[in-house]
Design a protein around this motif. Structure first.
Motif, PDB file in Angstrom:
ATOM      1  N   ALA A 286       6.095   5.094   0.857  1.00 47.24           N
ATOM      2  CA  ALA A 286       6.133   6.452   0.321  1.00 47.24           C
ATOM      3  C   ALA A 286       7.102   6.442  -0.857  1.00 47.24           C
ATOM      4  O   ALA A 286       8.126   5.741  -0.818  1.00 47.24           O
ATOM      5  CB  ALA A 286       6.629   7.435   1.382  1.00 47.24           C
TER       6      ALA A 286
ATOM      7  N   GLN B 105       0.838  -1.196   0.000  1.00 43.58           N
ATOM      8  CA  GLN B 105       0.000   0.000   0.000  1.00 43.58           C
ATOM      9  C   GLN B 105       0.873   1.247   0.000  1.00 43.58           C
ATOM     10  O   GLN B 105       1.939   1.256   0.634  1.00 43.58           O
ATOM     11  CB  GLN B 105      -0.861   0.044   1.265  1.00 43.58           C
ATOM     12  N   TRP B 106       0.399   2.278  -0.671  1.00 48.06           N
ATOM     13  CA  TRP B 106       1.002   3.603  -0.557  1.00 48.06           C
ATOM     14  C   TRP B 106       0.476   4.237   0.719  1.00 48.06           C
ATOM     15  O   TRP B 106      -0.532   3.794   1.265  1.00 48.06           O
ATOM     16  CB  TRP B 106       0.672   4.478  -1.762  1.00 48.06           C
ATOM     17  N   GLN B 107       1.109   5.289   1.199  1.00 47.19           N
ATOM     18  CA  GLN B 107       0.695   5.921   2.450  1.00 47.19           C
ATOM     19  C   GLN B 107      -0.720   6.488   2.390  1.00 47.19           C
ATOM     20  O   GLN B 107      -1.372   6.616   3.416  1.00 47.19           O
ATOM     21  CB  GLN B 107       1.685   7.015   2.854  1.00 47.19           C
ATOM     22  N   ASP B 108      -1.217   6.795   1.189  1.00 48.42           N
ATOM     23  CA  ASP B 108      -2.593   7.312   1.086  1.00 48.42           C
ATOM     24  C   ASP B 108      -3.637   6.189   1.089  1.00 48.42           C
ATOM     25  O   ASP B 108      -4.826   6.439   0.953  1.00 48.42           O
ATOM     26  CB  ASP B 108      -2.757   8.196  -0.148  1.00 48.42           C
ATOM     27  N   GLY B 109      -3.185   4.939   1.249  1.00 50.11           N
ATOM     28  CA  GLY B 109      -4.096   3.805   1.329  1.00 50.11           C
ATOM     29  C   GLY B 109      -4.377   3.108   0.016  1.00 50.11           C
ATOM     30  O   GLY B 109      -5.019   2.066  -0.002  1.00 50.11           O
ATOM     31  N   THR B 110      -3.913   3.666  -1.101  1.00 51.07           N
ATOM     32  CA  THR B 110      -4.131   3.010  -2.389  1.00 51.07           C
ATOM     33  C   THR B 110      -3.152   1.859  -2.566  1.00 51.07           C
ATOM     34  O   THR B 110      -2.052   1.862  -2.010  1.00 51.07           O
ATOM     35  CB  THR B 110      -3.990   4.000  -3.571  1.00 51.07           C
TER      36      THR B 110
ATOM     37  N   THR C 114       9.672   2.281   3.227  1.00 48.73           N
ATOM     38  CA  THR C 114       8.897   2.263   4.468  1.00 48.73           C
ATOM     39  C   THR C 114       9.751   1.616   5.550  1.00 48.73           C
ATOM     40  O   THR C 114      10.891   1.233   5.306  1.00 48.73           O
ATOM     41  CB  THR C 114       7.565   1.493   4.290  1.00 48.73           C
TER      42      THR C 114
ATOM     43  N   SER D 205       3.220   1.103   5.221  1.00 47.69           N
ATOM     44  CA  SER D 205       2.796   1.600   3.911  1.00 47.69           C
ATOM     45  C   SER D 205       3.957   2.395   3.307  1.00 47.69           C
ATOM     46  O   SER D 205       4.747   3.010   4.014  1.00 47.69           O
ATOM     47  CB  SER D 205       1.542   2.450   4.042  1.00 47.69           C
TER      48      SER D 205
END
Length: 169
Positions: A136, A6-11, A99, A134
């Motif tokens: 970045a 996952q990316w930090q924005d949840g996607t 991460t 997650s």
């Protein structure tokens, strides 16, 4: 439930889940603390995709298998295939994200295996042995030799480290 980066924005990260490549005994002080020799060349070991689990909101520490130790790790998401020896520039260009993760080790199991001269994957590569944060994206200006990190559990500092202390960058 199957793990998904996952990316930090949840996607979801649109990359396949492969193997986890780890560098063992990469901190001289930790190697000495465990009574291990400090390696002259990187010691690589693998964790299977089934070792990956999300770090948040929680994960399970195995019970009934002896002491389970954790080490906070700088984790790099490789976004393109690297084969054989590559230059530092090629390796850097392949990094899609970064991460923190945990390397869980069944320490009693590992010590028994080491005493017998056996490989210690059973102690390092079990399902759930690699909780992962997650990711970045990695800015081009990030100095990978100057990264500080900490781990707190319920507000108590458990580990702090710096990438400059690594044997292999």
């Amino acid at each position: 439930m199957t793990y998904q980066h996952q990316w930090q924005d949840g996607t979801a990260v649109n990359l396949p889940i492969g193997k986890v490549v780890c560098v063992g005994r990469n901190y001289a002080a930790h190697a000495k603390e465990l009574g291990n020799s400090v390696p002259e060349a990187p010691i690589l070991f693998l964790k299977p995709a089934t070792a990956l689990v999300p770090l948040e909101p929680n994960f399970t520490i195995p019970s009934g298998r002896g002491s389970c130790h954790h080490e906070t790790e700088i984790s790099l998401l490789i976004g393109s295939t690297l084969t054989g020896l590559v230059s530092e520039a090629e390796a850097r260009a392949a990094i899609a994200g970064m991460t923190l993760g945990l390397d869980l080790t069944l320490r009693d199991v590992q010590n028994q295996l080491k005493q017998q001269g056996h490989p210690w994957e059973v102690a390092k590569a079990f399902d759930g042995a690699a909780p992962m944060g997650s990711f970045a994206p990695l800015p081009a200006t990030t100095d990978l030799s100057d990264l500080s990190f900490t781990l707190t559990v319920n507000g108590a500092l458990r580990q702090q480290g710096h990438s400059a202390d690594m044997i292999t960058g």
